[in-house]
Every structure is written in C-alpha cells, then in structure tokens.
Design a protein around this motif. Structure first.
Motif, PDB file in Angstrom:
ATOM      1  N   ASN A  32     -15.801 -20.556 -82.216  1.00 20.11           N
ATOM      2  CA  ASN A  32     -16.794 -21.416 -82.712  1.00 20.11           C
ATOM      3  C   ASN A  32     -18.238 -20.601 -82.416  1.00 20.11           C
ATOM      4  O   ASN A  32     -19.048 -20.603 -83.344  1.00 20.11           O
ATOM      5  CB  ASN A  32     -16.703 -22.741 -82.356  1.00 20.11           C
ATOM      6  CG  ASN A  32     -15.772 -23.534 -83.513  1.00 20.11           C
ATOM      7  OD1 ASN A  32     -15.085 -23.118 -84.321  1.00 20.11           O
ATOM      8  ND2 ASN A  32     -15.292 -24.636 -82.965  1.00 20.11           N
ATOM      9  N   GLY A  67     -12.173 -28.466 -84.690  1.00 25.48           N
ATOM     10  CA  GLY A  67     -11.663 -27.325 -83.844  1.00 25.48           C
ATOM     11  C   GLY A  67     -10.492 -27.470 -83.076  1.00 25.48           C
ATOM     12  O   GLY A  67      -9.647 -26.577 -82.527  1.00 25.48           O
ATOM     13  N   ILE A  68     -10.570 -28.658 -82.256  1.00 29.52           N
ATOM     14  CA  ILE A  68      -9.686 -28.911 -81.111  1.00 29.52           C
ATOM     15  C   ILE A  68      -8.078 -29.133 -81.849  1.00 29.52           C
ATOM     16  O   ILE A  68      -7.853 -29.833 -82.775  1.00 29.52           O
ATOM     17  CB  ILE A  68      -9.912 -29.946 -80.514  1.00 29.52           C
ATOM     18  CG1 ILE A  68     -11.368 -30.224 -79.964  1.00 29.52           C
ATOM     19  CG2 ILE A  68      -8.844 -30.562 -79.408  1.00 29.52           C
ATOM     20  CD1 ILE A  68     -11.789 -31.467 -79.086  1.00 29.52           C
ATOM     21  N   PRO A  69      -7.258 -28.350 -81.239  1.00 34.15           N
ATOM     22  CA  PRO A  69      -5.808 -28.346 -82.022  1.00 34.15           C
ATOM     23  C   PRO A  69      -5.188 -29.788 -81.728  1.00 34.15           C
ATOM     24  O   PRO A  69      -5.535 -30.557 -80.646  1.00 34.15           O
ATOM     25  CB  PRO A  69      -5.088 -27.321 -81.090  1.00 34.15           C
ATOM     26  CG  PRO A  69      -6.312 -26.453 -80.294  1.00 34.15           C
ATOM     27  CD  PRO A  69      -7.325 -27.581 -80.146  1.00 34.15           C
ATOM     28  N   SER A  70      -4.236 -30.205 -82.415  1.00 36.23           N
ATOM     29  CA  SER A  70      -3.706 -31.454 -82.357  1.00 36.23           C
ATOM     30  C   SER A  70      -3.007 -31.724 -81.111  1.00 36.23           C
ATOM     31  O   SER A  70      -2.843 -32.884 -80.724  1.00 36.23           O
ATOM     32  CB  SER A  70      -3.005 -31.689 -83.723  1.00 36.23           C
ATOM     33  OG  SER A  70      -1.898 -30.875 -83.771  1.00 36.23           O
ATOM     34  N   VAL A  71      -2.363 -30.741 -80.820  1.00 39.86           N
ATOM     35  CA  VAL A  71      -1.508 -30.811 -79.460  1.00 39.86           C
ATOM     36  C   VAL A  71      -2.557 -30.900 -78.393  1.00 39.86           C
ATOM     37  O   VAL A  71      -2.030 -31.647 -77.393  1.00 39.86           O
ATOM     38  CB  VAL A  71      -0.754 -29.255 -79.167  1.00 39.86           C
ATOM     39  CG1 VAL A  71      -1.457 -28.240 -78.793  1.00 39.86           C
ATOM     40  CG2 VAL A  71       0.351 -29.757 -78.253  1.00 39.86           C
ATOM     41  N   ILE A  72      -3.472 -30.641 -78.368  1.00 40.21           N
ATOM     42  CA  ILE A  72      -4.445 -31.065 -77.157  1.00 40.21           C
ATOM     43  C   ILE A  72      -4.619 -32.535 -77.355  1.00 40.21           C
ATOM     44  O   ILE A  72      -4.596 -33.431 -76.340  1.00 40.21           O
ATOM     45  CB  ILE A  72      -5.881 -30.315 -77.377  1.00 40.21           C
ATOM     46  CG1 ILE A  72      -5.521 -29.013 -77.246  1.00 40.21           C
ATOM     47  CG2 ILE A  72      -6.703 -30.555 -76.354  1.00 40.21           C
ATOM     48  CD1 ILE A  72      -5.596 -28.077 -75.971  1.00 40.21           C
ATOM     49  N   PHE A  73      -4.835 -33.061 -78.545  1.00 41.02           N
ATOM     50  CA  PHE A  73      -5.010 -34.639 -78.716  1.00 41.02           C
ATOM     51  C   PHE A  73      -4.040 -35.258 -78.043  1.00 41.02           C
ATOM     52  O   PHE A  73      -4.013 -36.200 -77.468  1.00 41.02           O
ATOM     53  CB  PHE A  73      -5.136 -35.067 -80.240  1.00 41.02           C
ATOM     54  CG  PHE A  73      -6.708 -34.812 -80.775  1.00 41.02           C
ATOM     55  CD1 PHE A  73      -6.959 -33.666 -81.716  1.00 41.02           C
ATOM     56  CD2 PHE A  73      -7.687 -35.479 -80.281  1.00 41.02           C
ATOM     57  CE1 PHE A  73      -8.360 -33.445 -81.979  1.00 41.02           C
ATOM     58  CE2 PHE A  73      -9.100 -35.090 -80.742  1.00 41.02           C
ATOM     59  CZ  PHE A  73      -9.187 -34.034 -81.401  1.00 41.02           C
ATOM     60  N   LEU A 133     -19.835 -38.611 -80.525  1.00 39.91           N
ATOM     61  CA  LEU A 133     -20.180 -37.507 -79.561  1.00 39.91           C
ATOM     62  C   LEU A 133     -19.580 -37.712 -78.221  1.00 39.91           C
ATOM     63  O   LEU A 133     -18.948 -37.096 -77.639  1.00 39.91           O
ATOM     64  CB  LEU A 133     -21.676 -37.591 -79.574  1.00 39.91           C
ATOM     65  CG  LEU A 133     -22.379 -36.553 -80.745  1.00 39.91           C
ATOM     66  CD1 LEU A 133     -23.724 -36.706 -79.994  1.00 39.91           C
ATOM     67  CD2 LEU A 133     -21.782 -35.283 -80.531  1.00 39.91           C
ATOM     68  N   LEU A 159     -15.788 -36.778 -78.158  1.00 36.07           N
ATOM     69  CA  LEU A 159     -15.844 -35.367 -78.100  1.00 36.07           C
ATOM     70  C   LEU A 159     -15.989 -34.977 -76.527  1.00 36.07           C
ATOM     71  O   LEU A 159     -15.348 -34.064 -76.148  1.00 36.07           O
ATOM     72  CB  LEU A 159     -16.857 -34.492 -78.997  1.00 36.07           C
ATOM     73  CG  LEU A 159     -16.867 -33.107 -78.967  1.00 36.07           C
ATOM     74  CD1 LEU A 159     -15.440 -32.427 -79.470  1.00 36.07           C
ATOM     75  CD2 LEU A 159     -18.067 -32.561 -79.475  1.00 36.07           C
ATOM     76  N   GLY A 202      -4.730 -22.619 -82.699  1.00 33.92           N
ATOM     77  CA  GLY A 202      -4.582 -24.049 -82.478  1.00 33.92           C
ATOM     78  C   GLY A 202      -2.998 -24.796 -82.997  1.00 33.92           C
ATOM     79  O   GLY A 202      -2.823 -25.850 -82.715  1.00 33.92           O
ATOM     80  N   GLY A 221     -21.168 -31.411 -83.117  1.00 30.50           N
ATOM     81  CA  GLY A 221     -19.998 -32.101 -82.346  1.00 30.50           C
ATOM     82  C   GLY A 221     -18.783 -32.219 -83.258  1.00 30.50           C
ATOM     83  O   GLY A 221     -17.713 -32.041 -82.790  1.00 30.50           O
ATOM     84  N   ILE A 222     -18.959 -32.711 -84.456  1.00 33.64           N
ATOM     85  CA  ILE A 222     -18.019 -32.881 -85.548  1.00 33.64           C
ATOM     86  C   ILE A 222     -17.215 -31.656 -85.924  1.00 33.64           C
ATOM     87  O   ILE A 222     -16.104 -31.686 -85.797  1.00 33.64           O
ATOM     88  CB  ILE A 222     -18.498 -33.728 -86.642  1.00 33.64           C
ATOM     89  CG1 ILE A 222     -19.304 -34.973 -86.493  1.00 33.64           C
ATOM     90  CG2 ILE A 222     -17.407 -33.851 -87.743  1.00 33.64           C
ATOM     91  CD1 ILE A 222     -18.496 -36.064 -86.418  1.00 33.64           C
ATOM     92  N   GLU A 223     -17.972 -30.680 -85.717  1.00 31.81           N
ATOM     93  CA  GLU A 223     -17.349 -29.216 -86.325  1.00 31.81           C
ATOM     94  C   GLU A 223     -16.380 -28.815 -85.093  1.00 31.81           C
ATOM     95  O   GLU A 223     -15.258 -28.427 -85.065  1.00 31.81           O
ATOM     96  CB  GLU A 223     -18.343 -28.173 -86.340  1.00 31.81           C
ATOM     97  CG  GLU A 223     -18.839 -27.956 -87.817  1.00 31.81           C
ATOM     98  CD  GLU A 223     -20.277 -27.283 -87.912  1.00 31.81           C
ATOM     99  OE1 GLU A 223     -20.523 -26.556 -86.686  1.00 31.81           O
ATOM    100  OE2 GLU A 223     -21.157 -27.597 -88.909  1.00 31.81           O
ATOM    101  N   LEU A 224     -16.936 -29.165 -83.556  1.00 30.91           N
ATOM    102  CA  LEU A 224     -16.151 -28.751 -82.551  1.00 30.91           C
ATOM    103  C   LEU A 224     -14.840 -29.655 -82.539  1.00 30.91           C
ATOM    104  O   LEU A 224     -13.678 -29.245 -82.000  1.00 30.91           O
ATOM    105  CB  LEU A 224     -16.788 -29.354 -81.531  1.00 30.91           C
ATOM    106  CG  LEU A 224     -17.182 -27.758 -80.172  1.00 30.91           C
ATOM    107  CD1 LEU A 224     -17.273 -26.589 -81.014  1.00 30.91           C
ATOM    108  CD2 LEU A 224     -17.943 -28.053 -79.401  1.00 30.91           C
ATOM    109  N   LEU A 225     -15.054 -31.045 -82.710  1.00 32.08           N
ATOM    110  CA  LEU A 225     -13.964 -31.995 -82.991  1.00 32.08           C
ATOM    111  C   LEU A 225     -12.831 -31.324 -83.917  1.00 32.08           C
ATOM    112  O   LEU A 225     -11.777 -31.563 -83.679  1.00 32.08           O
ATOM    113  CB  LEU A 225     -14.361 -33.556 -83.289  1.00 32.08           C
ATOM    114  CG  LEU A 225     -13.492 -34.546 -82.777  1.00 32.08           C
ATOM    115  CD1 LEU A 225     -13.365 -34.458 -81.249  1.00 32.08           C
ATOM    116  CD2 LEU A 225     -14.271 -35.846 -83.363  1.00 32.08           C
TER     117      LEU A 225
END
Lengths: 282, 279, 299, 301
Positions: free
Chosen positions: C281, D128-134, C37, C40, C219, D122-126
């Motif tokens: 989402n 969703g984050i695009p890999s380019v943002i990581f 968490l 994130l 994304g 939180g895991i679902e949101l994680l």
C-alpha cells in the motif's frame, strides 16, 4: 530512460529482487545421508487422521532417498480405499476397519498405530467420570446441563470433529451407537482445534486422540475406565481404533521400503508415539 | 556537407518541401453538408483553398467553422455519429471517396489545435514523433528533421540547448510553436490551425502570426479565428460563416479575397459582422 | 426598544433544540469515524505486537514447514505466494489492460460495452468461495490439473480481472483527449496513438492499480482453499506442481494444524501477511503521489 | 530512398490495426465468458445432488447430516446455513451500516482536511487486510471476549456480526462517500442560507438527495457480507442448528462449504456446490437490485 518505462521496470525489479533473495536462502536445505539411490514414486491418499504422520514420513523418506517422490493426499478413509481399489494410489490410508463390501479385494492391512480417543472437558469442570449413557446423552443432545451428570449447574457446550473425519465416524459409531451428534455441537476440523476450543471455552466437552492430551484439558474416565494404551489393548476401554495403511497385495519395490520405514523403530518412536500408540508396542 | 557525431559526412538533405501541385487550389470543398447524428451542423459549404496562401474562416462561435476544418483532415471521423455529404478534394482527389487512406490524408494536412497540446515527452521526442511513426529510425536523420522543423517553427534558438527537457515546461507560445514544428516534421502540404492563438498572450500571438506569414511561402494554410484583425492582417482569402439562429446549420455567407471582404463586402451581414455590431 | 428584537419564546426554544441536536450529531459522527480508526489501529497493533517477534526470527521466515513437530518455517509458503502472484499478474495484466484499452479507446457506449461492464460487475460481486468452487470444478477436476499453482493463478486472475480492468480504464480515460487528437492529427494510426502516447501516459495509474491487485492476491484465501494445497512442505517446482500460499495456509494453521506451536506460527503468518500488504500500500501511495507531484514525462 | 518511400514501407498495413482491435475485443469479452463459465460449472456440479437427493430434501430440509461412506443417503438440507447466512449478514449490516454511513457523512460534511485524510487512509488500509486475518482476530480476541461477557461459548451470530460489521466498512464507506459527494453544493448553500444547522442540512437535504447512492452502498455491503467465508467460518462455530439467539452457534452457506468440502465426495460434494449456486444467485440478485435502484435515479434525474 523514459519515466513510463521506469515504472514497469521498477516494479519488475522489485519483485525479482524479492524473489532472488528469498529463493537463494531457501535452497540450502539439509541434505541427510542417502544410503542407496532408490528411485520411484509412492502415492498415498485417504484418512485425514493418518495424513499428518504419513506426510511427515513422506518428507523424512524423501530426505533419505532423494530419488523417490512420495505424494500424500487427504480426502477421507473411503476416498483412500476406493482410490486404492481403482489402482490410482499405491497406499490407501484409513482410520476405520474395512467395510464388508471392501473386504474381498485382496487388500493387505498394515496397522501403523493405535488411536485411542479420550473424552476431554474444560479444566474448570468438576466431573471426572462419565458413564457410557451419560456420554451418549451429552453428545446426542439429550443432556444439556452439567448438573444432569453431577457437575455444576451450567449449560454444556459440545465440541465434535467435522463430519468427514475418521475420529468422528468412530466416536459416533462406538460411543453414540451410530446416532448423530447434536446439531448444536461446534464442529472443529482437527484434534488440535478441538483441544484448543475445549481448553478455552467454559463448560465445554469434546474428544481427542490420546496423543493430544496435555495440561490444557482434563481427560474424563469412560465407564470409570481410564483411556490408555493398556486399557485399549485389553479391550476394557472401547474407544480406540487402528490406523491402517492398506496395499493391494504384497507391496512391491519402493512402496514396500516406504511401509517398512513407517513401521521402523525410529519413525514409530520419533513421530507416531507423539500422538498415537506406536505399532511396535501393539 | 554536415558531419554528424562520429564525423561521418551525412548527405545534407533539407526537409522535403511540397512541389506545387497541378491545380491552382490545393483543397476544394463542394456542397459539403455535415451531420452529428441527426443535427445538421453545416450546410452547402463551397470553398477553395489556394496553394501557398492563407485562407481564414471567420464567424461567430458555434457557426461550424472548426467543423469544416475537422472535415478537411477527417478528424470528425472520431466523433460518434458524424456523417459527411458532399465532396472535399485534396489535390483533385475526393478524400471522402471509397478506400481513401486517412493516414496519408492527415500526413499531408497537419493540424494545430486551439490549446497547445504537446505530448508529455521531451521536446525532441515531440517533434520526432511523426517521423518515428512513419518508420524513420536513423538517429542522424531524426536529429536533422527535428532541427530543421524547429528552425522553420522559429523555436530552434530558444530550445536547441534543452531538447531533452519536458515539452510541458515550455511557455504557451513556445508550446504552440512546438506543435507547429511537430506538424512540419511530417512534411505536410497544408497546415490547418484551429484558433491557434486563442490561448496565447499578444506577444506570443504576434510571433505565431509572423511565423505563419513565413510558412505561407512553402505551405498552404487554413486558419480558423474569431479575431477579425488577425484574419485581416494574415489571410489572403476569407470565408465568413454564419448561423441565423441557434440550431440552424452553419453556412458560408461570403467568400473572397480578404481585402474585398473587409473593405467592400457584398452581403450586408458580413458588413455588420466585420464592423463588430454583433457576433 | 432598539436592538433586542422580540423573538417569540416558542421559536427561541425550537432554535436551541436544533442547536443541541447539531452538536450531538457532530459528536456522534466524530465518534463513528474514530471508532473505525480505532478498530483499524487495534487490529494492526495486535497483529504486529503478537507477530513481530515471530516474523523477525530467521528460522521462521527461512525454515521448512513442519507437519507434526514444532519449529516449522514458512519459506515454501512465501515462495508459493510470490510465484502465485507473479503468475497471476502475468495472466491478468495483458488481458485486463487490453480489455481496458478496448473499452476506453475503441468501443463507444454500445451494446457490447454494456455487456462487458455487466460481465465485469457480476464477476466482481461473485463471492470468492464460489470462485474456489469454480476453480475446483474447472481447473482442478475438468482440466485435470489437480490442486496446483496454475489452477490457483487462473482462478485468482478471473477474480481480480474486474478490478484491474476498472483501474486501468480509469487511468486510460484520465489521459487528455487532446493527446489522441494531436497524435491522430499527425497521421498516426489508432493503435500507434495508443501504444506511443496514451498507454505511456496511463502507465503510472495502471501500475498503482496493479500493485493494489498484488495486495489482494496475497490476501486471498477462500478462492485458493480448493484450487491449491493448504499445506505442502515444498514450494512449487513447476507451473502444475502444488505449493501452499501463505494466506490459505494461515487458515489451515488456524483450523487444522496439529503442531504444538500452531498458535505461534499463525501469529507469525498473520504479521508477515499484514507487513507485506502494508508495504505494498505504501509503495502504491508513494508511486501515485510522486506521479501527481510532477507531471512526469512518460514513455 | 526519400523519406516518403521509407514511410510508405513502414506504414502499418490496415489489417494489423484490425487484428489488434479484434484481440482487444476478445480480451474485453473474457469477463462475459468468465461469468458464464462460473455459473455453468457451479450449476453442473450441483446437478448430481439435486438429482440423487432431490430438490425438496435440499431446499426445504433443515437437517444437514452428510453420509461420507455412502453420500447419496445423507441429509443435505441447507435451510440452517441459509438462515445462518441471513442472520449473520443482518447482524453485520446493523453494526457496520451505521458505522460506515456515519463515517461517510463525517468525511464529506464535517471532517477537517487532515483528519479526513487520515480516516480515508485508514479505510483504504482496512480494505487491504485479508479476510483470513479478520477471522484470526475474531477467533483469538473477539470470541474469548464475548465468551466472558455473554457467559456462553463466544462463537456464534454475535461474533460473526461484529466481524462482518467491521469488514464491510471499507466497501460501504467508499461508495457512500462518492454518493454524498455528488450532492450539488447549491442544495447545501440553500439550506444553510435558510439558517438550518449542519445536522438539519444533512438529514433534511443531503441524505434524501443521496438516498439511492447510500442504498447501493448498503446493498453492496450486504453482498460482501453474504460472500464472506474465512472470517465467518472461524467464529460462527459451524454447528448444524438454527440461529435461535444472538449467542447461538450456527453455520453459514460459506462456512458449511469450506468446512466440509475437504473430504466430501459424490452427492455430499455436489450438495455443497448447490450451496455455492445459492450464493451465486444471491450475488446476481444483488447486481439486479443495484441496477434497479440506479436505473430509477437515472430516469428521475
């Protein structure tokens, strides 16, 4: 209204609304005065170093002549030259001189700028002058510690351009006598990223175009000659090369107008001067 | 003469009622065997369903009485690997004959299931579903069919004010009657009911049984039930299904008029079943 | 000696070590979950803190991109992303939902369904950069489309097909079998049953799946690097004209941009992307929740 | 016209039902067609390099020195990026694996409902984050931090491992959670019944019986890590040397492809497709591994 249908309609409305709002706002772009209603197409392809100024020229040219379509593609100097010889494009962009086998095809050379390459280091470095052999030693991986070149005792982090860039090709050829740079070097895709990496990484050394030099990195003298327009023109500073726009023979119609625009005082000073030495001063 | 919303007079046309067909029996099953893959579920089934009568299938759970019902409207076709041998005659025509139109069959023989399964649509749309499937578009005609079907299913008075509401909001008994109305809307000749009251409370069950007594006058009815009192009260004929032990195919032990079956059964197994000693 | 039962010392000792091991384990597991968490939270926090100021500057959202000087905007990138998402969804929803209907309604567990599932599983495991290579080889070069909107959309459609098929199939299989039997029992054909009862009931599930797919399309960058331009001053004007979507352009900004404010633009683009995806989402969560809350009437 | 005739007219002809079924069948087969096309075209584009540069110079050589002007004479050995991919993926699994499996255990065995729901969201949101943002976060935050801590340039295997570790959490956690949830409740009751503590129950009863599911989760996590491009390319430095230490700069198959593809032609471009083919083969191996693992459990159950 059945709720099932409402889902689909809701989703579509959401997207449509998003689209119209953004679309409307976008179409009010600036319309500059277009003196004569020139029409036609100009296509360029080739060196990624020439690509940014070329695409800037393209968009400014299209604003002035809305009837003209100018398309600019990357692909590297050799791609540009081969596509020019095959007649696929009107202008072949190159950041290197023509090779022997490319010479006798009636290409007309328009030099649009002079690109001077300077060796830069992280501002924390104490060294400020390197001989040719020292530069060659560092970038080919023989010398790996700053103390070998009179600096503090720290491992050298080498930052180079990616293999396909004209800048890397010229630097390997002139500074490294065509040897390959060390496999331990970090590869970056553009001048901007080399500068950012060198600026943010301790003990880092790299090379960028003179136009990119800013306070974040420290320029080093090369054989105690400072890289500048004058030293490059005087040939006392070897690390420089011309940026070319080749055409097959005399450029016709709109292609000629575009070339003249690129070589015009206004464009050279506004855009080219920011990174390179404008053709007008050569 | 009825007038519709715009005041146009609409030729009042009652819900078509099936004319009595030639033979005495609407459905005749001859030597029916049913296989699910290589498991024999039913063996040597012979039964005749008389027009405008209620025929009940009773027997212990798992004896295949529902499978027979599903063989009459060929819903068994949905089950993977189901295979039927023998014949099932509907108005003299074998429904397992080559090229027989299943859609037409299921229209003529509607089915009501154990757990009420109205569509997640409005009450109106549930009843109008069948007619719409068969191309009825005219709004006035649809209103007419819906009203008459609900009247025949003894549900009209309870829902006439809220036809647009969701059918799922109705009580269990109302939902089952809605399912019956839905079947009536496609003007079947017969109605098959697979333990219709199993999931209903006694009051709702009573209403359904009264309704079936009423519907008997116009439709041929076959009802599967494990509730013997219901079979005795309702049906004119009864078929008693039995399996010897687990894994054997279901067979009809005895078939005949309900009062003889429940008073003087010939087969002593029927005797033991209806006196409640097992099953 | 009533009460206190004599417990041998050794087993009492073993009892306490087990006890402490249990508490330690619980603490560690709590920590691991909280680390996730925290990661994130810090990522989203960092992006919003850095990017919010940039995103809400109208010149940034509505401006024209700059190749060389500062002050560039991202409007054409936003438009390209929207057109790309619309085009991809138009291609993928009919095929994905259609395939799901076939798998859920028509095909039982047969050789064909096993083959289709194997196809879907392998597509789902293929790295997106390999889809980029495939899109380049087939759509850009073999079909001669050149890097453009259609090439990107076709590539992304194939990339996201397994996901759309899975969510749609789950939604279809969630529709109670009794609805099908009731409809067939009334004499409806299979397709009528699907069209009038099964599909409407499954639409909310399919829509939620569709919205999550939109998030993935927005994304995606690796599959677009070779199939669409990375930088273009104009939004696409036709299906086969080029335009740069926002995610691949962010990569371009990070690795190749030479404008002085490239870092600021990257922050703005990252924030814009994350905000778009967070919104999607939430919409998907809201729709799914609203549907469960009241068994809504459908179609 | 009585309603029965109207119905007869409107009854859908049998063949329209057949047409619908056939079109839906074709839609379903697009997945099979899709994977065949992907494999065919990536393989086809790899042939020129394999033929001009030769198998051994590609698969057994470690020098990657493309020649832009005359591609056929360049060196296109992929051992370095292959080693980079394996090292980064291993690092990613070492960091992400325990985190993800631990969180899955937490969610299924320990989490109070409210916290559980929050972590799942939180895991679902994680996810969703695009890999380019990581990648961006890695470049701007992680690399400078690692540079200070390890006193090196910051780029390299360690940075890539952290980023990949975080990125595989959603995939591994979700599948591991499903696997743990399939463990029958009776096992847990029986173990508690014998006075075992929660942790003993977890590692003695629950984990062993969900072993296959957890293995599948990790394998899929590996697949996700091997295929990651944007995030890795931005933090690994894209050097052409073997990863000989945690902080050494190197490149992976995916980073090599995306860095060099822009301006490559001829054998150089085709050599990058060969690396794409290797990635594709790895993906297929992962699919077969999972089928092997799941088939074993099916037989055993």
């Amino acid at each position: 209204m059945r709720s099932g249908k409402r889902w689909i309609l809701g989703g579509a409305l959401l997207l449509a609304a998003l689209l119209t709002v953004v679309g409307l706002a976008g179409c009010g772009n600036s319309s500059t005065t277009s003196d004569q209603n020139l029409t036609g197409k100009v296509s360029l392809s080739g060196s990624t170093t020439v690509l940014p100024p070329a695409s800037e020229a393209a968009s400014q040219f299209m604003d002035i002549h809305p009837g003209v379509q100018v398309s600019v593609q990357g692909g590297g100097s050799s791609v540009g030259i081969t596509q020019l010889s095959q007649g696929l494009v009107d202008i072949g962009m190159s950041s290197r001189e023509l090779k022997s086998e490319e010479q006798n095809q009636g290409f007309l050379d328009h030099k649009i700028a002079l690109d001077v390459i300077v060796v830069v280091a992280n501002p924390g470095m104490t060294v400020d002058d390197l001989t040719k052999d020292q530069v060659k030693g560092i970038f080919t991986g023989q010398l790996t510690n700053w103390k070998d070149v009179g600096g503090a005792d720290a491992p050298i982090t080498v930052v180079v351009r990616d293999k396909a860039s004209g800048t890397r090709e010229m630097f390997d050829e002139k500074a490294l006598d065509s040897q390959d740079s060390t496999t331990a070097a970090i590869e970056a895709n553009s001048n901007g990223i080399v500068r950012q990496t060198v600026a943010s990484t301790r003990n880092a050394i790299g090379y960028i175009s003179l136009g990119y030099l800013d306070g974040t990195v420290k320029a080093l003298k090369y054989n105690s000659v400072e890289g500048s327009k004058d030293t490059a023109l005087a040939k006392t500073y070897p690390l420089s090369r011309f940026l070319h726009m080749f055409t097959k023979g005399e450029p016709q119609g709109v292609v000629g107008v575009f070339i003249d625009f690129v070589l015009s005082e206004r464009f050279q000073n506004d855009v080219v001067a920011r990174e390179y030495i404008p053709a007008t001063e050569l | 003469m009825q007038t519709d919303v715009e005041g146009k007079s609409v030729a009042a046309r009652p819900l078509a009622t099936p004319e009595p067909q030639h033979g005495r029996y609407m459905i005749s099953i001859r030597d029916l065997d049913l296989f699910y893959g290589d498991f024999k579920a039913l063996e040597d089934i012979n039964v005749d369903v008389e027009h405008n009568r209620i025929t009940a299938f009773i027997g212990p759970s798992g004896c295949g009485k529902s499978s027979v019902l599903r063989s009459i409207n060929r819903l068994n076709d949905l089950v993977k690997g189901a295979r039927v041998e023998g014949q099932v005659f509907l108005d003299g025509e074998d429904i397992y004959g080559h090229g027989y139109d299943v859609v037409e069959l299921r229209k003529r023989v509607g089915m009501v299931f154990q757990r009420p399964n109205p569509f997640p649509k409005s009450i109106y749309d549930n009843v109008a579903y069948g007619p719409r499937i068969f191309g009825v578009r005219d709004r006035a005609e649809l209103d007419q069919v819906v009203e008459e079907s609900l009247v025949r299913a003894a549900l009209w008075d309870e829902v006439k004010g809220k036809l647009k509401q969701s059918a799922i909001a109705l009580s269990g008994g109302q939902q089952q009657r809605l399912c019956i109305a839905r079947v009536l809307a496609v003007e079947p000749e017969g109605i098959l009911l697979d333990e219709p009251c199993a999931a209903l409370d006694p009051i709702a069950t009573q209403r359904i049984e009264d309704l079936l007594q009423e519907l008997k006058k116009t439709y041929t009815i076959v009802i599967v039930t494990h509730n013997m009192q219901q079979a005795a009260r309702l049906s004119d004929y009864t078929a008693f299904f039995m399996i010897e032990n687990q894994g054997d195919p279901g067979r009809i032990v005895e078939f005949g008029p309900t009062n003889t079956i429940f008073t003087t059964p010939e087969d002593e197994r029927t005797e033991r079943y209806i006196t409640g000693r097992f099953g | 000696m009533m009460g206190e039962m004599h417990v041998p010392a050794r087993s009492r000792a073993r009892k306490t070590t087990a006890k402490t091991a249990d508490t330690v384990a619980t603490v560690v597991l709590w920590a691991l979950a909280l680390v996730c968490l925290a990661v994130l939270g810090s990522i989203i926090g960092y992006i919003l803190v850095k990017g919010l100021a940039v995103v809400f500057d109208p010149k940034f959202i509505l401006g024209k991109p700059q190749a060389i000087n500062a002050g560039g905007g991202i409007l054409p990138f936003l438009l390209s992303s929207i057109y790309l998402t619309l085009l991809t969804m138009v291609i993928i929803m009919p095929i994905g939902v259609g395939a799901a209907i076939y798998m859920a309604e028509f095909a039982g567990e047969s050789r064909i369904t096993r083959l289709v599932r194997f196809g879907a599983d392998s597509l789902a495991t293929v790295p997106s950069i390999v889809f980029g290579l495939f899109g380049l080889a087939l759509f850009v070069v073999a079909f001669g489309m050149g890097p453009c909107l259609m090439a990107g959309a076709l590539t992304l459609a194939l990339l996201n097909l397994p996901a759309v098929m899975r969510t749609s199939e789950e939604a279809l299989r969630a529709v109670p079998a009794s609805y099908r039997e009731a409809s067939l029992g009334l004499g409806a054909s299979r397709w009528q049953t699907i069209r009038k009862v099964v599909l409407p009931s499954a639409v909310p599930g399919i829509t939620t799946g569709g919205i999550l797919t939109i998030g993935r399309i927005l994304g995606e960058s690796a599959a677009l690097v070779f199939t669409m331009p990375l930088f273009a001053t104009k939004a696409p004007t036709s299906l086969f004209s080029g335009g740069a979507a926002i995610a691949p352009n962010l990569w371009y900004t990070l690795t190749e941009a030479i404008t002085p404010d490239a870092q600021r633009i990257a922050q703005g683009e990252a924030a814009a992307l994350v905000i778009l995806i967070l919104a999607l989402n939430l919409v998907a969560r809201f729709l799914a929740h609203r549907y469960q809350a009241r068994q809504g009437m459908v179609g | 016209m009585t309603r029965r005739d109207a119905a007869a007219v409107a009854k859908p002809a049998l063949n329209s039902e057949w047409i619908v079924r056939k079109t839906l069948f074709v839609f379903a087969m697009t997945t099979v067609l899709g994977i065949i096309l992907v494999i065919f075209f990536v393989a086809r584009e790899s042939i020129p390099a394999l033929r001009q540069v030769g198998w051994s110079n590609i698969f057994l050589s470690a020098t990657w020195n493309p020649n832009v002007s005359n591609p056929a004479t360049g060196h296109y050995g992929l051992l370095v990026p292959l080693a980079g991919t394996l090292a980064a993926t291993l690092g990613g699994i070492i960091i992400g694996g325990p985190l993800a499996i631990g969180t899955a255990i937490f969610l299924t065995q320990i989490a109070p409902p409210r916290t559980g729901k929050l972590v799942v969201r939180g895991i679902e949101l994680l996810a969703g984050i695009p890999s380019v943002i990581f990648g961006w976060i890695g470049l701007v935050v992680l690399v400078p931090m690692l540079a200070r801590v390890t006193n090196t340039q910051g780029y390299g295997i360690l940075a890539a491992s952290f980023i990949l570790g975080i990125m595989i959490i959603p995939t591994v956690t979700t599948i591991a959670k499903d696997a743990l949830e399939t463990v029958p409740e009776e096992y847990k009751q029986a173990s508690f019944g014998m006075g075992a503590t929660r942790w003993q129950t977890i590692y003695k009863v629950i984990l062993p019986s969900a072993k296959e599911g957890l293995l599948v989760a990790l394998i899929l996590g590996i697949g996700r890590a091997i295929g990651e491009t944007m995030a890795v390319q931005l933090v690994i430095g894209n050097a052409r040397q073997f990863p000989n230490s945690l902080t050494s700069v190197t490149s992976t198959l995916t980073s090599r492809i995306v860095t060099d593809m822009g301006e490559s032609t001829g054998a150089f471009r085709s050599a990058l497709f060969v690396q794409g083919l290797v990635l594709l083969i790895m993906a297929m191996v992962i699919i077969l591994l999972i089928r092997l693992v799941t088939r074993k459990t099916v037989k055993a159950a």
